[in-house]
Design a protein around this motif. Structure first.
Motif, PDB file in Angstrom:
ATOM      1  N   THR A 122       0.822  -1.224   0.000  1.00  0.00           N
ATOM      2  CA  THR A 122       0.000   0.000   0.000  1.00  0.00           C
ATOM      3  C   THR A 122       0.854   1.272   0.000  1.00  0.00           C
ATOM      4  O   THR A 122       0.302   2.375   0.027  1.00  0.00           O
ATOM      5  CB  THR A 122      -0.955   0.038   1.220  1.00  0.00           C
ATOM      6  N   GLN A 270      -1.104   5.311   3.607  1.00  0.00           N
ATOM      7  CA  GLN A 270      -0.868   3.886   3.341  1.00  0.00           C
ATOM      8  C   GLN A 270      -1.505   3.026   4.438  1.00  0.00           C
ATOM      9  O   GLN A 270      -1.977   1.921   4.175  1.00  0.00           O
ATOM     10  CB  GLN A 270       0.624   3.569   3.110  1.00  0.00           C
ATOM     11  N   CYS A 273      -5.101   2.625   3.620  1.00  0.00           N
ATOM     12  CA  CYS A 273      -5.283   1.600   2.570  1.00  0.00           C
ATOM     13  C   CYS A 273      -5.233   0.201   3.181  1.00  0.00           C
ATOM     14  O   CYS A 273      -6.020  -0.672   2.813  1.00  0.00           O
ATOM     15  CB  CYS A 273      -4.216   1.732   1.482  1.00  0.00           C
ATOM     16  N   SER A 274      -4.301  -0.036   4.139  1.00  0.00           N
ATOM     17  CA  SER A 274      -4.236  -1.347   4.812  1.00  0.00           C
ATOM     18  C   SER A 274      -5.553  -1.616   5.533  1.00  0.00           C
ATOM     19  O   SER A 274      -6.138  -2.695   5.413  1.00  0.00           O
ATOM     20  CB  SER A 274      -3.101  -1.382   5.850  1.00  0.00           C
TER      21      SER A 274
END
Ligand SMILES: NC(=O)c1ccc[n+]([C@@H]2O[C@H](COP(=O)([O-])OP(=O)(O)OC[C@H]3O[C@@H](n4cnc5c(N)ncnc54)[C@H](OP(=O)(O)O)[C@@H]3O)[C@@H](O)[C@H]2O)c1
Length: 305
Positions: A122, A270, A273-274
Motif C-alpha cells: 500500500t 498507506q 489503505c491497509s
C-alpha cells in the motif's frame, strides 16, 4: 479506559472490551518499538466502532517463518510488515497481489476466512492517494528520488497517472532496472539519472511533482543535494521520510512557496489503505492523522529529553 504499553507504544484500551471475539491485527518487523502504526490502526478501529486491536511484534530475521506460522495458527485477521521483512515475507504467503509481486515488496497481508494469506503493497497507492487528496496534478512530470522498496511502489502507482517520470538513485543500476520495468508495463515516458548535484538543477526545475522516496534526509543521513532557488511555487513536493517530519527538502520547498506533503501524510494514507483492505470499510483519515501527529510529537519529545 486503560493505558497499555507494548514495546514502547502506548495503546489506549477499554480492557473490558477485549474478549475472545476481539479481532487481532499486528505489525511484524525489527525494530518496531517506535512504530507509529499502532496509533494509526487502533484509532481507525476505534473510530469505526470495531472490536479489534493492533499490536506490534518484534520479529528477528531468522524467526520470520515461525512467526508467520504462529500468526496463521492464532488466526490474526491481517498484519503489516516492515523492515527487514518486506521482501522475505513474500515466500511465506499463499498469494500475492500482482503489483506487490512486481515491486518485490509486501507491507500488508490480508487473512481470508479460510486462513489464506495474501500480500499487498500500500506504500505506492498511499503516497499517490495523499497527493491526490491534497489536489496535486498527477498527470504531469514527476521526479522521484530512490529505487528502494518504497520508491518502486510509488513509481508503479504514479505510472498509472503521470505524463513522465524521472528517476534518480544513488545506485544507478537499480534506477535503470526500475525504468525498464515501468516502460515495459505502462509504456510511459520514463528515464533514469545519476544522483549528481550538477545534473539535479534541470531535473528539479522541469518537474511538477518532486518526491523523495529515498532514505536521504532521514535522521543521521545525508540530505538531498539541492538548493531553494531550484524550486518554485507551482511545484508539489513530497518527502516520504517521517523522522524528522520536516526534512530539509520540505523546508526548502516551503521557503520557495511550493506545496508540501510530509512522510506522516503518506504514513496515514498507506495505513488507511491497509485498514480498508482488512475491513472493507472507509478509514477515518482525520482522526488517524491526529493520532499520528500526537505520537510523532511524543517520540520527538522523548528523543530530545
Ligand atoms: N512515510 C511512509 O509511509 C514510508 C513508507 C515506507 C518507507 N518510508 C521511508 O522511506 C525511506 C526509504 O524506505 P525503503 O523501504 O524504500 O528503503 P530501502 O528499500 O532500503 O531503500 C532505500 C533507498 O534510499 C537510498 N539511500 C539510502 N541511503 C542513502 C544515502 N546516504 N544517499 C543516497 N541514497 C540513499 C537507497 O539508494 P541505493 O539504492 O543506492 O542503496 C534506496 O534508493 C525510509 O526513510 C523509510 O523510513 C516511509
Amino acid at each position: 479506559m486503560r493505558i497499555f504499553e507494548a514495546c514502547g507504544i502506548y495503546l489506549e484500551f477499554n480492557s473490558s472490551a477485549v474478549s475472545g471475539k476481539t479481532q487481532v491485527y499486528c505489525l511484524i518487523g525489527d525494530p518496531v518499538d517506535h512504530s507509529l502504526s499502532p496509533a494509526i490502526q487502533n484509532t481507525a478501529f476505534r473510530s469505526a466502532g470495531m472490536d479489534a486491536v493492533y499490536v506490534p511484534f518484534r520479529v528477528r530475521r531468522k524467526e520470520l517463518k515461525d512467526a508467520i506460522r504462529g500468526l496463521r495458527a492464532i488466526g490474526v485477521r491481517g498484519f503489516n510488515v516492515t523492515t527487514p521483512h518486506k521482501s522475505h515475507v513474500m515466500r511465506h504467503l499463499d498469494k500475492l497481489d500482482p503489483t506487490a509481486r512486481e515491486i518485490g515488496s509486501v507491507n500488508t497481508v490480508v487473512a481470508s476466512e479460510n486462513g489464506m494469506l495474501t500480500g499487498y503493497n500500500t506504500d505506492g497507492i498511499g503516497a499517490v492517494k495523499a497527493l491526490q487528496d491534497a489536489g496535486a496534478p498527477l498527470n504531469k512530470t514527476a521526479l522521484l528520488f530512490g529505487a528502494g522498496g518504497a520508491s518502486r511502489a510509488i513509481a508503479h502507482a504514479l505510472a498509472r497517472h503521470s505524463k513522465s517520470i524521472r528517476l534518480v538513485n544513488r545506485t544507478q543500476s537499480k534506477a535503470r532496472e526500475l525504468e525498464r520495468r515501468l516502460r515495459r508495463k505502462y509504456r510511459i515516458d520514463v528515464s533514469h539519472h545519476a544522483l549528481l548535484r550538477t545534473r539535479l538543477r534541470n531535473l528539479i526545475e522541469e518537474a511538477d511533482i518532486i518526491i523523495n522516496g529515498s532514505a536521504m534526509g532521514m535522521d543521521g543521513r545525508a540530505d538531498l543535494p539541492i538548493e531553494e532557488n531550484w524550486l518554485n511555487r507551482d511545484q508539489w513536493v513530497m518527502d516520504i521520510v517521517y523522522r524528522p517530519p520536516e526534512t530539509r527538502l520540505l523546508n526548502l520547498a516551503g521557503l520557495a512557496g511550493a506545496r508540501t506533503l510530509n512522510g506522516l501524510d503518506m504514513l496515514v494514507s498507506q495505513g488507511a489503505c491497509s485498514f480498508e483492505l482488512w475491513t472493507g470499510r472507509a478509514a477515518v483519515i482525520a482522526e488517524m492523522r491526529h493520532a499520528v501527529a500526537r505520537e510523532s510529537l511524543a517520540f520527538a519529545h522523548a528523543k530530545n529529553s
